[in-house]
Scaffold this active site. Structure first.
Site, PDB file in Angstrom:
ATOM      1  N   SER A   1      -1.320  11.255   1.104  1.00  0.00           N
ATOM      2  CA  SER A   1      -1.129  10.109   0.641  1.00  0.00           C
ATOM      3  C   SER A   1      -2.102   9.861  -0.787  1.00  0.00           C
ATOM      4  O   SER A   1      -2.784   8.977  -0.823  1.00  0.00           O
ATOM      5  CB  SER A   1      -1.835   8.980   1.464  1.00  0.00           C
ATOM      6  OG  SER A   1      -1.486   7.619   1.281  1.00  0.00           O
TER       7      SER A   1
ATOM      8  N   LYS B   1       5.176   4.912  -1.089  1.00  0.00           N
ATOM      9  CA  LYS B   1       5.117   6.188  -1.915  1.00  0.00           C
ATOM     10  C   LYS B   1       6.313   6.989  -1.611  1.00  0.00           C
ATOM     11  O   LYS B   1       6.661   7.834  -2.471  1.00  0.00           O
ATOM     12  CB  LYS B   1       3.616   6.904  -1.251  1.00  0.00           C
ATOM     13  CG  LYS B   1       2.380   6.214  -1.799  1.00  0.00           C
ATOM     14  CD  LYS B   1       1.396   6.763  -1.407  1.00  0.00           C
ATOM     15  CE  LYS B   1       0.007   6.226  -1.886  1.00  0.00           C
ATOM     16  NZ  LYS B   1      -1.357   6.789  -1.559  1.00  0.00           N
TER      17      LYS B   1
ATOM     18  N   GLY C   1       0.782  -1.214   0.096  1.00  0.00           N
ATOM     19  CA  GLY C   1      -0.160   0.038   0.168  1.00  0.00           C
ATOM     20  C   GLY C   1       0.909   1.459  -0.193  1.00  0.00           C
ATOM     21  O   GLY C   1       1.849   1.329  -0.676  1.00  0.00           O
ATOM     22  N   SER C   2       0.481   2.197   0.781  1.00  0.00           N
ATOM     23  CA  SER C   2       1.017   3.532   0.614  1.00  0.00           C
ATOM     24  C   SER C   2       2.532   3.820   1.337  1.00  0.00           C
ATOM     25  O   SER C   2       3.055   4.775   1.189  1.00  0.00           O
ATOM     26  CB  SER C   2       0.020   4.475   1.376  1.00  0.00           C
ATOM     27  OG  SER C   2      -1.214   4.693   0.676  1.00  0.00           O
ATOM     28  N   THR C   3       2.861   2.788   2.008  1.00  0.00           N
ATOM     29  CA  THR C   3       3.991   2.599   2.341  1.00  0.00           C
ATOM     30  C   THR C   3       5.363   2.910   1.700  1.00  0.00           C
ATOM     31  O   THR C   3       6.499   3.190   1.974  1.00  0.00           O
ATOM     32  CB  THR C   3       4.497   1.421   3.429  1.00  0.00           C
ATOM     33  OG1 THR C   3       4.153   0.234   2.656  1.00  0.00           O
ATOM     34  CG2 THR C   3       3.389   1.482   4.637  1.00  0.00           C
TER      35      THR C   3
END
Length: 610
Positions: A379, A330, A326-328
């Site tokens: 995010s 980015k 997921g967003s980790t």
């Protein structure tokens, strides 16, 4: 008239009679003397020959024994007199970085029966002693007798393993013929559930089955020695023949800090319970050395008593379970874009709605345009997708690989997964290039994500992880620009300030939260994984921490709501417990320069906006 002299005649007659009656003058005895003489000589000769033959036979037998069949007969003699006693090597202990025991061998006894001897000596007839033995073994007298009689031809039968010494000593005092006590060891785990997934466990014979016990089994087992002696018929040692040296097992000192490990497990267990989650995992890494200081998973199990434990509870989910991050990921997209020069540090990115391959890229909190800082703070899927589309897919794949994604951690732990990256793909659809930028279409373990954030924390220096204590620290390899990485870390601090739930009082912290949908049977389902990954303290990073809560069902499921508070508790404890200097006061005096707002629509530059 003639007169005869009668007296003379009678005298002659008497003389003749005397001669006839004397045995020594009897003529017929002469042949008898010759026969006796011959018989005695023959018997003497026969005896002599027999004696000589006997001596020859003895000499021949001695020669046979000494030369022709010496080895066989010597072996037979050795079987009767030589005894080989084992000198046991005790399995090594597993210690934490400060010498605290995580796994240790405790002396126990095995109760062994020799059914042949017991039946021969009629040991079963002593009902009182047999009943006492059965009681100590947790058996009925009838079952014990049946077991021995059933194995009547056996000379070795286990009745019980790993019996406590107090019980063993009582059984020894029963003095039952045919009952033998042997020394063995049982593995004991003082931290019970807290370190179970890291340390693992052994089987009843001391062989490593899971975790460190299995991975480092060759170091922990050592090698048994032996002592060979000669004994007389009474069992007394009459000669010391030889020794086979034993090689003591080695202790293994882990990088794990027992205090941190216990605290991390308690926090994860609590979070799983409060969020009604399937599981939870946390990994804490020392940024300077790559040492894993804590790695905990809940629910866990008790390695001291594994009866009825389900196999799924024994999985170390930090290394066996992979998730879409997921967003980790980015921050690594922004880092790559800056390194590749496809975006300027003060640039404004168009984050309006757009579609790729007919699918809309969605933001939870949509905005028309955002800075790089805002893309990470909010995010924005659209923001990182725009950046990813400016670069070839290989650029982002290279960054992910340099951070350690899709690579094994080489901790040596059994069952580790490396995740999916597909870095060598030749063709990428635009929608795939976009979704990979916000953590979909790739998978990683919590441990791999922790390693990636440790690389950020060291300002672009990649260090291999270690589950054993490292001294001196590994120098590492620079994989990212120090200046750009420091910029990314600074943005992560702003993310933490905005989120608030991940902050630690007295310390500057940088985090990125993430929420990813789960895949079951090849399809996305309405189940989520809540991530929070970050580093602290920002001024001089010491620790990287990843917290994952799997499928929270108590209401909230976003990383910022579910895993961020757990991150705050764990990171705060680690910083304070190790007396890391506070740096939050210094942050209050720093001023943030306002970035020039340059708007880009797609690939085209627009006018400056103040």
């Amino acid at each position: 008239m003639v007169k005869f002299n009668s007296s003379r005649k009678s005298g002659k007659s008497k003389k003749t009679i005397r001669k006839l009656t004397a045995p020594e003058t009897v003529k017929q005895n002469k042949p008898q003397k010759v026969f006796e003489k011959c018989f005695m000589r023959g018997r003497y000769m026969l005896s002599t020959v027999l004696i000589l033959l006997g001596l020859c036979a003895l000499v021949a037998r001695a020669a046979y024994v000494q030369s022709i069949n010496a080895d066989t007969l010597s072996n037979e003699a050795d079987k009767r007199s030589l005894r080989k006693d084992e000198v046991l090597s005790v399995r090594g202990s597993i210690l934490d970085r400060n010498g605290q025991l995580l796994s240790v061998s405790v002396p126990m006894s095995a109760i062994v029966a020799d059914p042949k001897t017991m039946l021969k000596e009629n040991s079963l007839a002593d009902k009182e002693r047999i009943a006492a033995l059965a009681e100590e073994l947790g058996m009925t007298e009838n079952d014990l007798v049946k077991k021995i009689e059933k194995n009547s031809k056996s000379g070795y039968l286990y009745l019980a393993r790993q019996v406590e010494l107090s019980k063993a000593n009582y059984i020894r005092r029963l003095k039952i013929k045919g009952i033998i006590l042997e020394t063995e060891h049982r593995r004991f785990y003082p931290r019970v559930e807290e370190a179970a997934h890291v340390v693992g466990y052994t089987d009843i014979d001391g062989n490593g089955i899971e975790g460190i016990e299995k991975s480092f089994n060759s170091l922990l087992v050592g090698k048994d020695g032996s002592r060979t002696v000669r004994k007389d018929k009474r069992g007394n040692i009459v000669a010391h023949i030889s020794d086979e040296k034993k090689y003591d097992a080695q202790d293994v000192t882990l990088s794990i800090d027992e205090k941190l490990q216990s605290m991390v497990y308690r926090e994860i267990k609590k979070a799983v319970s409060e969020n009604n989650a399937e599981s939870g995992t946390a990994v804490l890494v020392d940024v300077r050395t790559g040492e894993v200081l804590a790695m905990a998973t809940a629910p866990s199990y008790n390695p001291n008593n594994r009866v009825g434990v389900k196999s799924e509870l024994m999985r170390n989910r930090a290394i066996t379970d992979t998730f879409e991050p997921g967003s980790t990921v980015k921050p690594f997209v922004v880092l790559t874009a800056l390194q590749r020069g496809v975006v300027k540090r003060d640039e404004i990115i168009d984050t309006t709605s757009f579609k790729l391959s007919g699918k809309e890229i969605v933001d939870v909190a949509p905005r028309a345009q955002q800075t790089l800082d805002e893309i990470l703070m909010n995010s924005s899927n659209r923001g990182v997708s725009r950046l990813a589309l400016r670069m070839p897919p290989s650029a982002l794949m290279e960054t992910y690989q340099n951070a350690g994604l899709s690579k094994p951690t080489d901790l040596g732990l059994i069952g580790e997964q490396v995740g999916i990256l597909n870095a060598n793909r030749k063709r990428w659809a635009d929608i795939e290039r976009a979704t990979v930028a916000y953590g979909y279409g790739i998978t990683a373990t919590p441990l791999q994500i922790a390693r990636a954030y440790a690389t950020l924390g060291s300002f672009g220096v990649y260090r291999p992880l270690s589950i054993t204590k490292v001294d001196p620290p590994v120098i590492g390899k620079r994989v990212f620009s120090e200046k750009i990485t420091k910029d990314i870390v600074g943005i992560l601090e702003k993310v933490a300030i905005k989120n608030k739930r991940a902050m630690v009082e007295g310390y500057r912290v940088g985090v990125k939260t993430g929420t990813a949908r789960k895949i079951e049977n090849g399809h996305y389902v309405n189940k989520y994984v809540a991530f929070t990954a970050g580093i602290a303290p920002i001024s001089d990073p010491r620790y990287a921490l990843v917290v994952l809560i799997n499928d929270p069902k108590a209401g909230e499921y976003y990383g910022g709501a579910v895993s961020a508070p757990v991150f705050s508790n764990i990171m705060g404890y680690a910083l304070r417990a190790n007396a890391i200097p506070q740096d939050a006061e210094a942050a209050e005096n720093t001023t943030t320069k306002s970035a020039k707002r340059i708007v880009y629509i797609g690939e085209h530059k627009n006018q400056k906006v103040n």
